[in-house]
Design a protein around this motif. Structure first.
Motif, PDB file in Angstrom:
ATOM      1  N   VAL A 146       4.026  41.068  99.736  1.00 27.02           N
ATOM      2  CA  VAL A 146       5.333  41.552 100.223  1.00 27.02           C
ATOM      3  C   VAL A 146       6.263  41.798  99.040  1.00 27.02           C
ATOM      4  O   VAL A 146       6.937  42.833  98.949  1.00 27.02           O
ATOM      5  N   VAL A 147       6.314  40.837  98.108  1.00 30.79           N
ATOM      6  CA  VAL A 147       7.202  40.965  96.955  1.00 30.79           C
ATOM      7  C   VAL A 147       6.823  42.192  96.124  1.00 30.79           C
ATOM      8  O   VAL A 147       7.683  42.999  95.741  1.00 30.79           O
ATOM      9  N   VAL A 148       5.531  42.366  95.857  1.00 31.69           N
ATOM     10  CA  VAL A 148       5.067  43.490  95.038  1.00 31.69           C
ATOM     11  C   VAL A 148       5.364  44.807  95.727  1.00 31.69           C
ATOM     12  O   VAL A 148       5.877  45.759  95.123  1.00 31.69           O
ATOM     13  N   ALA A 149       5.052  44.899  97.044  1.00 34.98           N
ATOM     14  CA  ALA A 149       5.250  46.148  97.780  1.00 34.98           C
ATOM     15  C   ALA A 149       6.724  46.507  97.878  1.00 34.98           C
ATOM     16  O   ALA A 149       7.111  47.679  97.722  1.00 34.98           O
ATOM     17  N   CYS A 150       7.586  45.506  98.119  1.00 30.66           N
ATOM     18  CA  CYS A 150       9.027  45.780  98.236  1.00 30.66           C
ATOM     19  C   CYS A 150       9.597  46.229  96.891  1.00 30.66           C
ATOM     20  O   CYS A 150      10.488  47.085  96.830  1.00 30.66           O
ATOM     21  N   THR A 151       9.081  45.647  95.811  1.00 25.23           N
ATOM     22  CA  THR A 151       9.533  46.056  94.475  1.00 25.23           C
ATOM     23  C   THR A 151       9.197  47.524  94.240  1.00 25.23           C
ATOM     24  O   THR A 151      10.030  48.303  93.764  1.00 25.23           O
ATOM     25  N   LYS A 152       7.958  47.923  94.586  1.00 23.37           N
ATOM     26  CA  LYS A 152       7.531  49.312  94.396  1.00 23.37           C
ATOM     27  C   LYS A 152       8.335  50.260  95.273  1.00 23.37           C
ATOM     28  O   LYS A 152       8.634  51.398  94.882  1.00 23.37           O
TER      29      LYS A 152
END
Length: 556
Positions: A504-510
């Motif tokens: 979730v953190v990685v996808a939201c950052t992207k």
């Protein structure tokens, strides 16, 4: 007829004609003003000798026609020499009359109808000459007359005459000229004249003649020619017999029988296979020949029951299925026995045998209970699935499959949710998603309402499944939002809390959703999760917490 006559002799002649006093009537007709009545009387009475004598003086133009009619009568009576002489006389008279008419036509217009009549008479005479010449034994001259006439009907008649005289070669040749190929072929076949027969067989349409030709070729050892003839005769069983025997090409015979499904042909092949020790083939073709009892006995004797059932397939008759079931039960194959008891409608016995097999045949047990729709059988299977006989509860999926088979979709939906929850807790998200999806499809097919208890967990799992596909397509924003939906119910994914929150953190950052990324990064830093974070993401997540993007803090 005599009402308009005023000539006494003419009238008296007709009266005497009525009283059959023909000679006196002729004398009176000749003495009358219309002597041609005497000629007409003799022609009507078929008194050809007198008619010819009268025609010579009264109507010379009628001599050829009268002679021809007289000759035909003589031929009919079998007086061939006299008939031949009279036909030839008629031809000469006709030729003289034609010459006279040609001289006359130089000064006068010719009568076309009379010319046509002379031509017809000439043809009749020539045909008569040809027939009588042949009957008198002068074959060479008679056949020459036939060929000169160029008349197919005459060729056929003369061929029949020659055939009656046992002059078969000449008869066959004339039948060919008459395009009566069936008769010509029959003679050639009878006389074993294969070269001549082969030339005209393509023109023959009678299957019977092709069959006769095939038998003659076979007797003479011309097996390939015999095959062609039998094929033209539509006698494929004979073709099969040749391929199995003298031609030694059994595979061709097998192919033909499989295509034609001929019972007699199948028996030939079955016998051949038995002689060769090919019991699988023998069973197949015995069944094709509708000899199932013999095929089954052979299958049992040589351990080929599986071949027997494989050939019959799902269209197996109830009696045959019962025989197979009893055989398998005898040899202690309960699973196969149950299968064939089910096919012949004996569901209680089939279920009992399936249960004996344990979980190995549960799917078949569920299938027959669904077909039987019997409460007793349903309870018996449920007891087995719940572990009553052996104390071992079976996979809950079986209960779900049973409810589907019975058409109890509401109960199937509840069971599907329970099973999916168990799979989800174990981290088997694909399996959980699959069972929920299948259940929703079944409910919709049956036009049954999909309950929210089923729909909600499916949507959650479907969101999780879509993430990978969306990421591959570069749709980072949608992938991030799907993960956010999952993260909001992270307790439903206990086996993979940290990996999912990390994603979730990685996808939201992207996707630029920094506030959401910060929120779930903070959650990951809780003591219970911090040590489980993948090292390659840990520093990045810590950086998000130390330097939050305050401009995004208001993001929902």
């Amino acid at each position: 007829r005599i009402l308009p006559f005023e000539d006494k002799n003419l009238l008296a002649g007709h009266v005497l004609l009525l009283f059959q006093d023909y000679n006196a009537a002729q004398d009176l007709f000749l003495s009358s003003s219309q002597p041609q009545h005497a000629l007409e009387m003799r022609r009507d009475l078929l008194h050809w000798d007198q008619a010819l004598k009268l025609a010579t003086t009264l109507d010379p133009a009628a001599v050829p026609e009268i002679s021809t009619q007289y000759a035909q009568q003589l031929e009919f009576k079998g007086e061939y020499e006299a008939a031949l002489s009279t036909f030839e006389q008629a031809r000469r008279s006709g030729a003289d009359a034609a010459a006279a008419r040609r001289v006359e036509s130089k000064s006068n217009y010719g009568d076309e109808e009379e010319d046509e009549e002379m031509t017809r008479t000439e043809k009749v005479c020539l045909a008569g000459v040809a027939r009588c010449t042949l009957r008198l034994g002068d074959l060479r001259r008679g056949i020459a007359f036939v060929r000169d006439a160029k008349d197919k009907l005459l060729c056929r008649d003369c061929a029949a005459i020659l055939e009656g005289m046992n002059q078969h070669s000449e008869a066959a040749a004339l039948y060919e000229d008459a395009e009566h190929y069936e008769k010509a072929a029959a003679i050639y076949v009878k006389k074993l004249n294969f070269a001549q027969a082969a030339a005209i067989m393509p023109k023959v349409t009678l299957p019977k003649l092709h069959a006769q030709y095939g038998k003659a070729c076979e007797a003479a050892g011309k097996f390939q020619d015999a095959v062609k003839a039998y094929e033209d005769a539509h006698d494929m069983d004979a073709v099969v017999r040749l391929y199995l025997g003298p031609l030694n090409r059994p595979e061709k015979g097998f192919e033909i029988v499989r295509r034609t499904t001929s019972s007699d042909g199948a028996q030939l092949v079955a016998r051949f296979c038995q002689d060769q020790g090919d019991f699988r083939g023998a069973i197949e073709f015995l069944l094709m020949a509708k000899r199932s009892d013999e095929a089954f006995e052979l299958a049992k004797l040589h351990g080929q029951v599986e071949t027997y059932t494989g050939v019959l397939g799902e269209d197996i008759q109830a009696d045959d299925a019962l025989n197979v079931a009893q055989h398998y039960e005898t040899v202690h194959e309960p699973g196969l026995a149950g299968k064939y008891y089910a096919l012949c409608g004996q569901y209680p016995k089939a279920l009992k045998l399936f249960i004996q097999c344990g979980e190995k045949e549960v799917h078949r047990a569920i299938e027959i209970v669904g077909k039987a729709r019997s409460d007793a059988l349903t309870h018996q299977l449920i007891d087995f699935l719940m572990g009553e006989p052996d104390g071992v509860p079976k996979d809950p999926n079986y209960i779900y499959r049973l409810y589907i088979a019975l058409g109890n979709y509401p109960q199937a939906a509840k069971t599907a949710v329970i099973i999916a929850r168990q799979e989800q807790d174990l981290g088997n998200y694909s399996q959980a998603h699959a069972i929920l999806y299948e259940t929703i499809v079944k409910l919709r097919e049956q036009k049954v309402h999909v309950p929210q208890a089923l729909r909600h967990p499916f949507v959650l799992l479907h969101s999780y499944v879509l993430v990978k596909k969306l990421s591959k397509r570069g749709e980072q924003d949608l992938a991030a939002r799907m993960l956010l939906r999952v993260a909001q119910s992270i307790s439903k994914f206990p086996a993979h809390v940290v990996p999912i929150l990390t994603s979730v953190v990685v996808a939201c950052t992207k996707a630029g959703l920094r506030a959401s990324a910060h929120e779930y990064a903070t959650q990951l830093m809780q003591p219970e999760y911090r040590q489980q974070i993948d090292p390659k993401f840990k520093r990045k997540i810590e950086g998000l917490i130390r330097k939050p993007d305050l401009e995004e803090a208001a993001e929902a």
